[in-house]
Design a protein around this motif. Structure first.
Motif, short mmCIF file in Angstrom:
data_model
loop_
_atom_site.label_atom_id
_atom_site.label_comp_id
_atom_site.label_asym_id
_atom_site.label_seq_id
_atom_site.Cartn_x
_atom_site.Cartn_y
_atom_site.Cartn_z
N UNK A 119 8.06 4.73 -11.09
CA UNK A 119 8.79 5.87 -11.60
C UNK A 119 9.09 6.90 -10.53
N UNK A 120 8.33 6.86 -9.43
CA UNK A 120 8.56 7.79 -8.33
C UNK A 120 9.38 7.16 -7.21
N UNK A 121 9.05 5.92 -6.86
CA UNK A 121 9.80 5.19 -5.84
C UNK A 121 10.22 3.85 -6.45
N UNK A 122 11.48 3.70 -6.83
CA UNK A 122 11.93 2.44 -7.44
C UNK A 122 11.66 1.25 -6.51
N UNK A 123 11.15 0.19 -7.07
CA UNK A 123 10.77 -0.97 -6.26
C UNK A 123 11.98 -1.66 -5.64
N UNK A 124 13.14 -1.49 -6.24
CA UNK A 124 14.34 -2.07 -5.65
C UNK A 124 14.70 -1.41 -4.33
N UNK A 125 14.11 -0.26 -4.05
CA UNK A 125 14.37 0.43 -2.78
C UNK A 125 13.52 -0.11 -1.64
N UNK A 126 12.48 -0.87 -1.94
CA UNK A 126 11.52 -1.28 -0.91
C UNK A 126 12.19 -1.99 0.27
N UNK A 127 13.08 -2.95 -0.03
CA UNK A 127 13.65 -3.76 1.05
C UNK A 127 14.49 -2.90 1.99
N UNK A 128 15.27 -1.98 1.44
CA UNK A 128 16.10 -1.12 2.30
C UNK A 128 15.24 -0.14 3.08
N UNK A 129 14.23 0.42 2.44
CA UNK A 129 13.30 1.30 3.15
C UNK A 129 12.66 0.55 4.32
N UNK A 130 12.21 -0.67 4.04
CA UNK A 130 11.56 -1.48 5.07
C UNK A 130 12.50 -1.79 6.23
N UNK A 131 13.77 -2.03 5.93
CA UNK A 131 14.74 -2.32 6.99
C UNK A 131 14.89 -1.13 7.94
N UNK A 132 14.95 0.06 7.39
CA UNK A 132 15.05 1.25 8.24
C UNK A 132 13.78 1.44 9.07
N UNK A 133 12.63 1.11 8.50
CA UNK A 133 11.37 1.22 9.23
C UNK A 133 11.34 0.23 10.39
N UNK A 134 11.75 -1.01 10.14
CA UNK A 134 11.75 -2.02 11.20
C UNK A 134 12.71 -1.63 12.31
N UNK A 135 13.85 -1.08 11.96
CA UNK A 135 14.83 -0.67 12.97
C UNK A 135 14.30 0.45 13.85
N UNK A 136 13.41 1.27 13.31
CA UNK A 136 12.86 2.40 14.07
C UNK A 136 11.59 2.03 14.83
N UNK A 137 11.09 0.83 14.63
CA UNK A 137 9.98 0.27 15.42
C UNK A 137 8.71 1.12 15.37
N UNK A 138 8.31 1.51 14.20
CA UNK A 138 7.04 2.22 14.05
C UNK A 138 5.88 1.22 14.11
N UNK A 139 4.75 1.68 14.63
CA UNK A 139 3.55 0.84 14.66
C UNK A 139 2.81 0.86 13.33
N UNK A 140 2.92 1.98 12.61
CA UNK A 140 2.14 2.15 11.38
C UNK A 140 2.96 2.95 10.37
N UNK A 141 2.85 2.60 9.11
CA UNK A 141 3.51 3.32 8.02
C UNK A 141 2.43 3.76 7.04
N UNK A 142 2.40 5.04 6.74
CA UNK A 142 1.36 5.62 5.89
C UNK A 142 2.01 6.13 4.61
N UNK A 143 1.54 5.64 3.49
CA UNK A 143 2.01 6.11 2.19
C UNK A 143 0.80 6.57 1.39
N UNK A 144 1.04 7.30 0.31
CA UNK A 144 -0.07 7.78 -0.52
C UNK A 144 0.01 7.13 -1.89
N UNK A 145 -1.16 6.97 -2.53
CA UNK A 145 -1.16 6.35 -3.85
C UNK A 145 -2.43 6.70 -4.61
N UNK A 146 -2.27 6.83 -5.92
CA UNK A 146 -3.40 6.90 -6.84
C UNK A 146 -3.99 5.50 -6.96
N UNK A 147 -5.28 5.43 -7.25
CA UNK A 147 -5.94 4.12 -7.37
C UNK A 147 -5.34 3.26 -8.48
N UNK A 148 -4.72 3.90 -9.47
CA UNK A 148 -4.15 3.15 -10.60
C UNK A 148 -3.06 2.18 -10.16
#
Length: 323
Positions: A119-148
């Motif tokens: 409901x906060x980050x649509x899962x259909x966005x994951x692949x495009x988000x990941x593509x931008x991350x790979x293009x920027x060549x980050x070593x680590x990606x940090x996200x936050x999440x509730x244990x649920x």
């Protein structure tokens, strides 16, 4: 612990009480992050890492935590498909990582709640988000999440995002806050210490790094209890495999904590208590980096001794050594 008077005992009543004490939200464009900045922190290799932090604009978190003020920058409407991917694209593409010491090593995608909440980050966005991350060549990606949202029916989506951003390492930040069970329950997080341990086990089993947020002197604890349980919380984080622990002095500013302060259930921690917890955490070993949050620290400074304390904390944050 001080006996409660006006703060409700039941979770549903607490949620209504928390909402009643809120002020207005800050309006934001749904296709732009409400924060976009660079910051440095100690990296997993022992050197300072430059982190690119995006504060994503999305639907409000499903949980109503007592101490949270992040709701002030969220939307009342559902996050639209493509909006988060657009925010990441707009923020990363204009400025390539660079090289050498100026290279951005980590990307923080903080969304005022849980990245894996669809409901906060649509899962259909994951692949495009990941593509931008790979293009920027980050070593680590940090996200936050509730244990649920870590494990169970959500496991495949967490693992899909982990795989999509490779070769970058995924790190998940969990707001454990405190291992004082009664205080944690009253924070209205809908999470127990055992829930945290389960989520930490899921992350470890799937080679996902764990970061933990901890409160120094949460509501309902005395100053001495705040330090004691801050240190106990660091012990638990370390035992559960956390590689980073961020200590946050419990701040007012969301309406609910001001109401608790009037009842005598909340007092801001001293900087000396924050320093004591940091000192303890750094003594636990190099496996877990520990920092004390100095963002908007001015309200906690009352004299020259406090300013000297802030300077010591800043030095320990950078050096990762006890003073």
């Amino acid at each position: 612990m001080t006996p409660l008077t006006l703060y409700p005992k039941k979770s549903t009543e607490r949620t209504r009480w928390i909402l009643k004490h809120r002020g207005p939200k800050t309006p934001h464009a749904p296709t732009l992050p409400y924060g976009n900045f660079l910051e440095a922190e100690p990296g997993p290799d022992g050197t300072p890492w430059l982190c690119h932090t995006l504060l994503l604009t999305n639907r409000e978190c499903a949980f109503r935590c007592l101490m949270c003020d992040l709701w002030q920058d969220t939307l009342d409407t559902p996050t639209q498909p493509g909006a988060i991917a657009a925010q990441v694209a707009a923020s990363l593409s204009p400025s390539p990582c660079g090289t050498g010491e100026s290279k951005r090593r980590a990307l923080k995608l903080y969304n005022a709640g849980s990245f894996f909440d669809p409901g906060q980050v649509p899962r259909d966005d994951y692949s495009e988000i990941a593509a931008h991350i790979r293009n920027s060549e980050f070593d680590r990606v940090i996200v936050e999440s509730h244990t649920a949202f870590l494990g169970g029916k959500h496991a495949e989506h967490v693992l899909a995002f982990r795989d999509a951003i490779a070769p970058a390492t995924l790190e998940v930040a969990i707001g454990l806050e405190t291992v004082h069970e009664q205080a944690l329950e009253k924070l209205n997080k809908h999470m127990s210490v055992e829930d945290f341990r389960r989520a930490a086990g899921f992350l470890a089993e799937n080679k996902i790094a764990l970061r933990v947020f901890l409160l120094v002197r949460p509501p309902f604890l005395s100053e001495d209890e705040g330090v004691e349980w801050g240190c106990r919380s660091l012990d638990t984080a370390s035992a559960c495999g956390a590689t980073f622990a961020a200590l946050l002095p419990t701040r007012a500013g969301n309406g609910a904590l001001e109401a608790l302060a009037a009842q005598g259930h909340y007092v801001p921690p001293t900087l000396q208590s924050l320093e004591a917890c940091l000192h303890y955490g750094l003594g636990l070993g190099k496996e877990m980096r520990v920092t004390a949050d100095l963002w908007d620290i001015e309200p906690f400074i009352h004299n020259n001794d406090d300013r000297a304390c802030v300077a010591r904390i800043a030095t320990m944050n950078t050096s990762q050594r006890e003073n």
